[in-house]
Scaffold this active site. Structure first.
Site, PDB file in Angstrom:
ATOM      1  CG  HIS A   1      -4.168  -0.924  -2.241  1.00 49.11           C
ATOM      2  ND1 HIS A   1      -4.727  -0.120  -2.740  1.00 49.11           N
ATOM      3  CD2 HIS A   1      -3.882  -1.336  -1.197  1.00 49.11           C
ATOM      4  CE1 HIS A   1      -4.005   0.023  -0.934  1.00 49.11           C
ATOM      5  NE2 HIS A   1      -3.497  -0.493  -0.327  1.00 49.11           N
TER       6      HIS A   1
ATOM      7  CB  SER B   1      -1.015   0.501   1.287  1.00 50.76           C
ATOM      8  OG  SER B   1      -0.168  -0.302   2.180  1.00 50.76           O
TER       9      SER B   1
ATOM     10  CE  LYS C   1      -7.895   0.637   0.629  1.00 44.86           C
ATOM     11  NZ  LYS C   1      -7.037  -0.728   1.789  1.00 44.86           N
TER      12      LYS C   1
HETATM   13  C1  LIG Z   1      -7.094  -0.935   2.919  1.00 44.12           C
HETATM   14  C2  LIG Z   1      -6.488  -2.175   3.712  1.00 44.12           C
HETATM   15  C3  LIG Z   1      -6.904  -2.813   3.511  1.00 44.12           C
HETATM   16  C4  LIG Z   1      -8.720  -2.910   4.786  1.00 44.12           C
HETATM   17  O1  LIG Z   1      -9.454  -2.587   4.380  1.00 44.12           O
HETATM   18  P1  LIG Z   1     -10.747  -1.642   5.160  1.00 44.12           P
HETATM   19  O2  LIG Z   1     -11.914  -2.319   3.770  1.00 44.12           O
HETATM   20  O3  LIG Z   1     -10.151  -0.547   4.424  1.00 44.12           O
HETATM   21  O4  LIG Z   1     -11.048  -2.685   6.600  1.00 44.12           O
HETATM   22  C5  LIG Z   1      -6.340  -4.256   4.221  1.00 44.12           C
HETATM   23  N1  LIG Z   1      -5.161  -4.554   4.155  1.00 44.12           N
HETATM   24  C6  LIG Z   1      -4.455  -4.124   2.693  1.00 44.12           C
HETATM   25  C7  LIG Z   1      -3.700  -3.627   2.212  1.00 44.12           C
HETATM   26  C8  LIG Z   1      -5.186  -2.583   2.514  1.00 44.12           C
HETATM   27  O5  LIG Z   1      -5.412  -1.815   1.872  1.00 44.12           O
END
Ligand SMILES: *Cc1c(COP(=O)(O)O)cnc(C)c1O
Length: 403
Positions: free
Chosen positions: A206, A178, A238
């Site tokens: 992602h 990320s 996302k």
């Molecule tokens: C955003 C994210 C999460 C968490 O997901 P949410 O639905 O926002 O709780 C988990 N792992 C990674 C790599 C992320 O970027």
């Protein structure tokens, strides 16, 4: 009083310049954000396909709320598992070409469910050092021995696996990291999981919706087989533009999660309207329009990199080796990074500055994230601004700032 200690601790955070503040947006999620009465060109969100503010998905959510109500009223295993939730799980399993999928309210909760349900005391977990915070917490929760290998270092991982005599082994990784935007070598990870009979848990927050055929995700990108040892976690807040997450895998392992995962069992099912919105989003993602959005995003990524590469080299910055929508520009020091972010802000451009402890010391960066909702002109505006700033503001990065 017990709470009085917090004052000095908050002051200490402030003294280090690490107090986090939330900016209040008076606009919908999109490339242009209204903050404090100013219109900013934003490169912050994870809305990679530009679906968060899509009127068709909002309409599906509104229709869903009118048809099914605002709330589910209970946990999934009690009476909160409504028809739209179930249809969503079936659609996700089909899309991922896995036997079954289970829907969670957030990706954080999905990760907390996954790791402790599969391994426990006496077992061993092998995790990339740059994994997401939710995976780090999940590993702590499971009580297994935890081994962290250097970022993407498959030789180091194999040495750890070979040396372990744990009963059960589990490898866990972000598919797209990320803060760096680079990808885990999922093909090699899968081979190692096979060789050492380990689970392979893939967090594709992602990659889902963006990578692979029709946006199927990173496992599709690498062509991984639908093995029973592979658990795929995709998030839906996302690229999918709504909220929630899912785990896809073999029917047996998903049933095991359903029976055992505490962050699934002991929480109220999310609103059925959210599931209705996600069904609409999934239609767009896997259709022709999704392909067009992904192609446009790729054009933007290539264009931004082409513009920033010479500029970064000249300024002593480092454009991270990322092919994804996350394009970090590593400036180095905290102050230098903040200065560039501030200079962008003065030009009405919003790019978040990411500092330690989120990233290693000396590797503070601007985390530019692109969305299919951006235009080429908007990407050019960012590149023009950075060119101007590099010419006037940039100090050479300190030695050791390179990855
Ligand atoms: C955003 C994210 C999460 C968490 O997901 P949410 O639905 O926002 O709780 C988990 N792992 C990674 C790599 C992320 O970027």
């Amino acid at each position: 009083m017990i709470w009085e200690e917090l004052g000095p601790q908050l002051d200490a955070i402030d003294a280090e310049g690490l107090t986090r503040r939330r900016r209040i947006l008076d606009s919908n999620c999109g490339p242009e954000a209204v903050v404090d009465g100013r219109l900013l060109l934003a490169f912050c969100s994870n809305d990679y396909l530009g679906l968060a503010n899509d009127p068709r998905i909002a309409q599906a959510m509104a229709d869903g709320a009118l048809r099914w109500g605002a709330g589910s009223g209970a946990a999934h295993l009690v009476s909160g598992h409504l028809r739209p939730h179930h249809e969503l799980e079936e659609a996700l399993a089909w899309f991922e070409a896995r036997h079954r999928a289970i829907y969670f309210s957030t990706g954080y909760m999905a990760n907390l469910a996954l790791v402790p349900t599969l391994v426990g005391r006496g077992d061993a977990v092998f995790a990339d050092k740059l994994n997401h915070a939710s995976l780090i917490d999940a590993v702590q929760l499971c009580r297994a021995d935890s081994h962290r290998y250097p970022h993407r270092d498959m030789a180091a991982l194999e040495r750890l696996l070979a040396a372990s005599d744990a009963r059960h082994k589990l490898i866990v990784t972000d598919a797209v990291f990320s803060m760096d935007g680079d990808m885990a070598p999922l093909d090699t990870l899968y081979e190692l999981a096979e060789k050492y009979d380990a689970w392979l848990v893939i967090d594709d927050a992602h990659g889902f919706g963006v990578l692979g055929p029709h946006g199927q995700g990173s496992t599709g990108h690498f062509g991984l087989p639908p093995s029973g040892r592979v658990l795929y976690m995709g998030t839906l807040g996302k690229a999918a533009g709504v909220s929630g997450a899912f785990v896809a895998g073999s029917a047996r392992v998903i049933e095991w999660l359903l029976q055992r995962a505490r962050s699934y069992i002991f929480t109220t099912a999310s609103s059925p309207a959210v599931a209705c919105a996600l069904l609409k989003s999934l239609d767009i993602i896997r259709g022709e329009e999704g392909d067009q959005r992904r192609a446009h995003l790729q054009t933007l990524i290539a264009h931004l990199r082409q513009r920033l590469a010479p500029l970064a080299a000249a300024a002593g910055w480092e454009l991270a080796a990322s092919e994804t929508a996350i394009q970090p520009l590593i400036i180095g020091g905290n102050q230098a990074t903040l200065a560039v972010a501030k200079a962008l802000d003065e030009r009405n451009i919003w790019v978040p500055a990411i500092r330690p402890p989120t990233v290693p010391k000396g590797h503070a960066r601007l985390r530019i994230s692109l969305s299919a909702a951006h235009t080429l002109e908007q990407v050019d505006r960012l590149a023009d601004a950075l060119t101007d700033i590099a010419a006037h503001h940039a100090a050479p990065a300190p030695a050791g700032a390179k990855a």
